[in-house]
Design an enzyme around this catalytic site. Sequence first.
Site, mmCIF file in Angstrom:
data_model
loop_
_atom_site.group_PDB
_atom_site.id
_atom_site.type_symbol
_atom_site.label_atom_id
_atom_site.label_comp_id
_atom_site.label_asym_id
_atom_site.label_seq_id
_atom_site.Cartn_x
_atom_site.Cartn_y
_atom_site.Cartn_z
ATOM 1 N N ARG A 1 0.693 -1.278 0.116
ATOM 2 C CA ARG A 1 -0.053 -0.003 0.037
ATOM 3 C C ARG A 1 0.737 1.256 -0.020
ATOM 4 N N GLY B 1 -0.460 0.530 7.918
ATOM 5 C CA GLY B 1 -1.376 0.628 8.704
ATOM 6 C C GLY B 1 -2.628 -0.372 8.145
ATOM 7 N N THR C 1 -5.644 -2.536 6.334
ATOM 8 C CA THR C 1 -7.016 -2.501 6.091
ATOM 9 C C THR C 1 -7.330 -1.458 7.039
ATOM 10 N N THR D 1 -0.938 -10.454 6.057
ATOM 11 C CA THR D 1 -1.138 -10.169 4.626
ATOM 12 C C THR D 1 -2.837 -10.002 4.871
ATOM 13 N N GLY E 1 -25.983 -7.963 3.695
ATOM 14 C CA GLY E 1 -25.122 -8.434 4.752
ATOM 15 C C GLY E 1 -25.427 -7.676 5.983
ATOM 16 N N ILE F 1 -19.910 -4.445 9.158
ATOM 17 C CA ILE F 1 -19.773 -3.631 8.253
ATOM 18 C C ILE F 1 -21.234 -3.149 7.474
ATOM 19 N N GLY G 1 -18.901 -10.265 4.503
ATOM 20 C CA GLY G 1 -17.592 -11.126 4.993
ATOM 21 C C GLY G 1 -16.377 -10.555 4.425
ATOM 22 N N ALA H 1 -8.918 -6.166 14.459
ATOM 23 C CA ALA H 1 -7.664 -5.519 14.560
ATOM 24 C C ALA H 1 -6.842 -6.105 15.689
ATOM 25 N N HIS I 1 -19.423 7.039 40.679
ATOM 26 C CA HIS I 1 -20.725 7.422 40.597
ATOM 27 C C HIS I 1 -20.882 8.852 40.118
HETATM 28 P P1 FAD Z 1 -4.654 -5.907 7.115
HETATM 29 O O1 FAD Z 1 -5.043 -5.031 8.038
HETATM 30 O O2 FAD Z 1 -5.620 -6.407 6.115
HETATM 31 O O3 FAD Z 1 -3.120 -5.585 6.718
HETATM 32 C C1 FAD Z 1 -2.602 -6.676 5.750
HETATM 33 C C2 FAD Z 1 -1.558 -5.911 4.978
HETATM 34 O O4 FAD Z 1 -0.764 -6.578 4.161
HETATM 35 C C3 FAD Z 1 -2.465 -4.858 3.881
HETATM 36 O O5 FAD Z 1 -1.756 -3.493 4.185
HETATM 37 C C4 FAD Z 1 -1.694 -5.400 2.686
HETATM 38 O O6 FAD Z 1 -1.542 -4.329 1.691
HETATM 39 C C5 FAD Z 1 -0.541 -6.124 2.955
HETATM 40 N N1 FAD Z 1 -0.214 -7.056 1.996
HETATM 41 C C6 FAD Z 1 -0.728 -7.951 1.664
HETATM 42 N N2 FAD Z 1 -0.166 -9.028 0.691
HETATM 43 C C7 FAD Z 1 0.915 -8.539 0.590
HETATM 44 C C8 FAD Z 1 2.091 -8.657 -0.031
HETATM 45 N N3 FAD Z 1 2.045 -9.847 -0.927
HETATM 46 N N4 FAD Z 1 3.185 -7.790 -0.138
HETATM 47 C C9 FAD Z 1 3.109 -6.596 0.736
HETATM 48 N N5 FAD Z 1 1.977 -6.177 1.365
HETATM 49 C C10 FAD Z 1 1.073 -7.150 1.325
HETATM 50 N N6 FAD Z 1 -11.580 -4.448 13.246
HETATM 51 C C11 FAD Z 1 -11.639 -4.042 14.474
HETATM 52 O O7 FAD Z 1 -11.073 -4.583 15.466
HETATM 53 N N7 FAD Z 1 -12.395 -2.746 14.658
HETATM 54 C C12 FAD Z 1 -13.155 -2.033 13.683
HETATM 55 O O8 FAD Z 1 -13.675 -1.178 13.968
HETATM 56 C C13 FAD Z 1 -12.878 -2.582 12.490
HETATM 57 N N8 FAD Z 1 -13.601 -1.769 11.505
HETATM 58 C C14 FAD Z 1 -13.422 -2.141 10.304
HETATM 59 C C15 FAD Z 1 -14.246 -1.487 9.353
HETATM 60 C C16 FAD Z 1 -13.860 -2.007 7.958
HETATM 61 C C17 FAD Z 1 -14.623 -1.220 6.929
HETATM 62 C C18 FAD Z 1 -13.203 -3.096 7.499
HETATM 63 C C19 FAD Z 1 -12.995 -3.617 6.030
HETATM 64 C C20 FAD Z 1 -12.772 -3.775 8.699
HETATM 65 C C21 FAD Z 1 -12.726 -3.654 10.035
HETATM 66 N N9 FAD Z 1 -12.116 -4.193 10.877
HETATM 67 C C22 FAD Z 1 -12.302 -3.778 12.188
HETATM 68 C C23 FAD Z 1 -11.091 -5.284 10.611
HETATM 69 C C24 FAD Z 1 -9.730 -5.166 10.592
HETATM 70 O O9 FAD Z 1 -9.471 -3.917 9.772
HETATM 71 C C25 FAD Z 1 -8.910 -6.365 10.343
HETATM 72 O O10 FAD Z 1 -9.438 -7.080 11.215
HETATM 73 C C26 FAD Z 1 -7.366 -6.017 10.577
HETATM 74 O O11 FAD Z 1 -7.309 -4.832 9.650
HETATM 75 C C27 FAD Z 1 -6.463 -7.185 10.224
HETATM 76 O O12 FAD Z 1 -5.178 -6.864 10.559
HETATM 77 P P2 FAD Z 1 -4.322 -7.626 9.633
HETATM 78 O O13 FAD Z 1 -3.048 -6.989 9.987
HETATM 79 O O14 FAD Z 1 -4.411 -8.989 9.693
HETATM 80 O O15 FAD Z 1 -4.474 -7.375 8.027
HETATM 81 P P1 NAD Z 2 -19.782 -10.178 8.789
HETATM 82 O O1 NAD Z 2 -19.299 -11.470 8.843
HETATM 83 O O2 NAD Z 2 -19.862 -9.295 10.067
HETATM 84 O O3 NAD Z 2 -21.410 -10.132 8.254
HETATM 85 C C1 NAD Z 2 -21.545 -10.408 7.036
HETATM 86 C C2 NAD Z 2 -23.114 -10.948 7.059
HETATM 87 O O4 NAD Z 2 -23.300 -11.048 5.727
HETATM 88 C C3 NAD Z 2 -23.663 -12.025 7.711
HETATM 89 O O5 NAD Z 2 -24.636 -11.871 8.636
HETATM 90 C C4 NAD Z 2 -23.897 -12.947 6.691
HETATM 91 O O6 NAD Z 2 -25.033 -13.872 7.114
HETATM 92 C C5 NAD Z 2 -24.671 -12.212 5.836
HETATM 93 N N1 NAD Z 2 -24.406 -12.750 4.257
HETATM 94 C C6 NAD Z 2 -23.426 -13.819 3.851
HETATM 95 N N2 NAD Z 2 -23.673 -14.010 2.514
HETATM 96 C C7 NAD Z 2 -24.882 -13.574 2.140
HETATM 97 C C8 NAD Z 2 -25.781 -13.133 1.039
HETATM 98 N N3 NAD Z 2 -25.374 -13.894 0.089
HETATM 99 N N4 NAD Z 2 -26.932 -12.401 1.102
HETATM 100 C C9 NAD Z 2 -27.094 -11.761 2.301
HETATM 101 N N5 NAD Z 2 -26.160 -11.766 3.504
HETATM 102 C C10 NAD Z 2 -25.305 -12.495 3.336
HETATM 103 O O7 NAD Z 2 -18.784 -9.468 7.704
HETATM 104 P P2 NAD Z 2 -18.687 -7.978 7.429
HETATM 105 O O8 NAD Z 2 -19.723 -7.114 7.885
HETATM 106 O O9 NAD Z 2 -18.463 -8.070 5.898
HETATM 107 O O10 NAD Z 2 -17.354 -7.446 7.867
HETATM 108 C C11 NAD Z 2 -16.008 -8.383 7.733
HETATM 109 C C12 NAD Z 2 -15.426 -8.636 9.117
HETATM 110 O O11 NAD Z 2 -14.810 -7.570 8.992
HETATM 111 C C13 NAD Z 2 -16.103 -8.776 10.237
HETATM 112 O O12 NAD Z 2 -16.751 -10.024 10.197
HETATM 113 C C14 NAD Z 2 -15.410 -8.368 11.305
HETATM 114 O O13 NAD Z 2 -14.532 -9.124 11.712
HETATM 115 C C15 NAD Z 2 -14.528 -7.058 10.537
HETATM 116 N N6 NAD Z 2 -15.167 -5.828 10.881
HETATM 117 C C16 NAD Z 2 -15.169 -5.396 12.301
HETATM 118 C C17 NAD Z 2 -15.786 -4.372 12.679
HETATM 119 C C18 NAD Z 2 -15.590 -3.922 14.167
HETATM 120 O O14 NAD Z 2 -14.917 -4.536 14.859
HETATM 121 N N7 NAD Z 2 -16.304 -2.979 14.452
HETATM 122 C C19 NAD Z 2 -16.139 -3.323 11.674
HETATM 123 C C20 NAD Z 2 -16.089 -3.857 10.492
HETATM 124 C C21 NAD Z 2 -15.851 -5.023 10.062
#
Ligand code: FAD
Ligand code: NAD
Length: 470
Positions: free
Chosen positions: A36, A40, A42, A146, A183, A187, A276, A325, A449
């Site tokens: 990226r 940081g 995703t 990754t 879903g 998210i 998901g 995360a 409190h």
């Molecule tokens: P990632 O954060 O996905 O990082 C992996 C990194 O590896 C990426 O930057 C990618 O570019 C890099 N990479 C991959 N392959 C290669 C390669 N071959 N060479 C070099 N670099 C590479 N989790 C929470 O706990 N709280 C939240 O509020 C929350 N909100 C979220 C909201 C959204 C919209 C989304 C999509 C996710 C959210 N999550 C949340 C989930 C959280 O983002 C992930 O669980 C977390 O980022 C996972 O961390 P990671 O380090 O395993 O992977």
């Molecule tokens: P999710 O697993 O939370 O929810 C996906 C939902 O989609 C489920 O309720 C599932 O039953 C439904 N679904 C699956 N296939 C479907 C279909 N064909 N039609 C209709 N519904 C369907 O996944 P997400 O919301 O995409 O988020 C992905 C992951 O990212 C989360 O599981 C979570 O681990 C992480 N995340 C965490 C936070 C946070 O911690 N606040 C915020 C965002 C994302």
Amino acid sequence: MADGFDVVVIGAGPGGYVAAIRAAQLGMTVACVDKRAAPGGTCLNIGCIPSKALLQSSERFAAVQHELAAHGVKVAGVTLDLKTMLARKDKVVADNTRGVEFLFRKNKVEYVKGAARLAARDRVAVALNSGGQRELSAKKAVILATGSDSANLPGIAIDEKRIVSSTGALALDAVPRQLIVVGGGYIGLEMGSVWRRLGSEVTVVEFLDRITPGMDDELSTALQRSLERQGFKFRLGTKVVEAKAGKNGVALALAPAKGGGSREDLAADVVLIAVGRVPHTADLGLKEAGVALDDKGRIKVDGRFATSVPGIYAIGDAIAGPMLAHKASEEGVVLVETLAGRQSTLDYDAVPAVIYTWPEVASVGKTEEQLKHAGTAYKTGKFPFSANARARANGFTEGFVKILADAKTDRVLGVHIVGPDAGTMIAEAALAMEFAASAEDIARTMHAHPTLEEAVKEAALAVDGHPIHI
Ligand code: FAD
Ligand code: NAD
């Protein structure tokens, strides 16, 4: 620039960058590679942080319109400046990613921008973003961090304008009139909340007959009711069988999830696919290196994060477990501390999970359904925020705290909160579980409190049948 390190980490998300920093703190030489433009992962770039920035901004917008009048604060002429809201979100992201770059420099982690591929069990080839190649060798470990990518539905093309993943949903340049969210998980409900508060009509299409699968049933039900009061519509037990983007919007077809029934045609300005996430394992050279995947395509690891190839480890979203995360970060810490010869463990029964809707929902430990399924005898203590003085003073009295404790030992097995600031309050419960606390331990802990946290104490008192304030 040396190309030999003790540890090479692939991925600078919350798993990878935290592992890299902790390894450096422990005296190892470390390189952390990410393709990226900014570190940081995703979480900081397109996940946790930008979504929370927009949740915060949209919550303010909604509060000004719907809540302040009750406090005697009258505000006229409220309008939305979406461009500023999105720019603020981008600045929050940039400030955070710059923070990680600073931490890399401070800890002498070499941050390499490029796409990494395993060249051998102890060597990583990097196609640098700036052009050219670099090969890094790792004396102790290569760590695969990754992460994951958004899952898609077959036959549906995400263009990030009309049919969007979470990434597109974080950057819509206008408020959609009709937003259909596919879903009803983290998210869908968080991003659905953002756009609902900004004015969209939001319909959530969920395959199962409930939202937030995996969460305690009572929390899901309470959250759904609350979101319905905010104007969300839910189509449960329903699947999307077709979605086609046109010039003016998206044409969708829905059908009952169980099959049969007739197809229903719908139109939306924007469709968010939030069904998901899938582990990111492509283009890494895993197969050639002999790194095994499990049946869900996740990198297979043992209890110490070792893959099938000695010297190669994996953590975070790329392996099994909740895609959160903090789970990724803790795995990174435990792994490198173990590599440094320290005793280090992590308790998967004490991983908190929070959905940052309004009200928030937060959980740690077992759900009531899991305890029933396992045949564990448990006691329940519940306390509603409507009986909490601070919640009344704040004007938010929805929700409750529920504590599940072992029927014999009183040990806390699970805590589930739906309500204001549930995501902050769950930390107390996670700490209690980490220390193997009993419900009585929480009940006897003095809570300031008037605070919302007193509801946690009262729920703990309720486990033994004697809450004071209800
Ligand atoms: P990632 O954060 O996905 O990082 C992996 C990194 O590896 C990426 O930057 C990618 O570019 C890099 N990479 C991959 N392959 C290669 C390669 N071959 N060479 C070099 N670099 C590479 N989790 C929470 O706990 N709280 C939240 O509020 C929350 N909100 C979220 C909201 C959204 C919209 C989304 C999509 C996710 C959210 N999550 C949340 C989930 C959280 O983002 C992930 O669980 C977390 O980022 C996972 O961390 P990671 O380090 O395993 O992977
Ligand atoms: P999710 O697993 O939370 O929810 C996906 C939902 O989609 C489920 O309720 C599932 O039953 C439904 N679904 C699956 N296939 C479907 C279909 N064909 N039609 C209709 N519904 C369907 O996944 P997400 O919301 O995409 O988020 C992905 C992951 O990212 C989360 O599981 C979570 O681990 C992480 N995340 C965490 C936070 C946070 O911690 N606040 C915020 C965002 C994302």
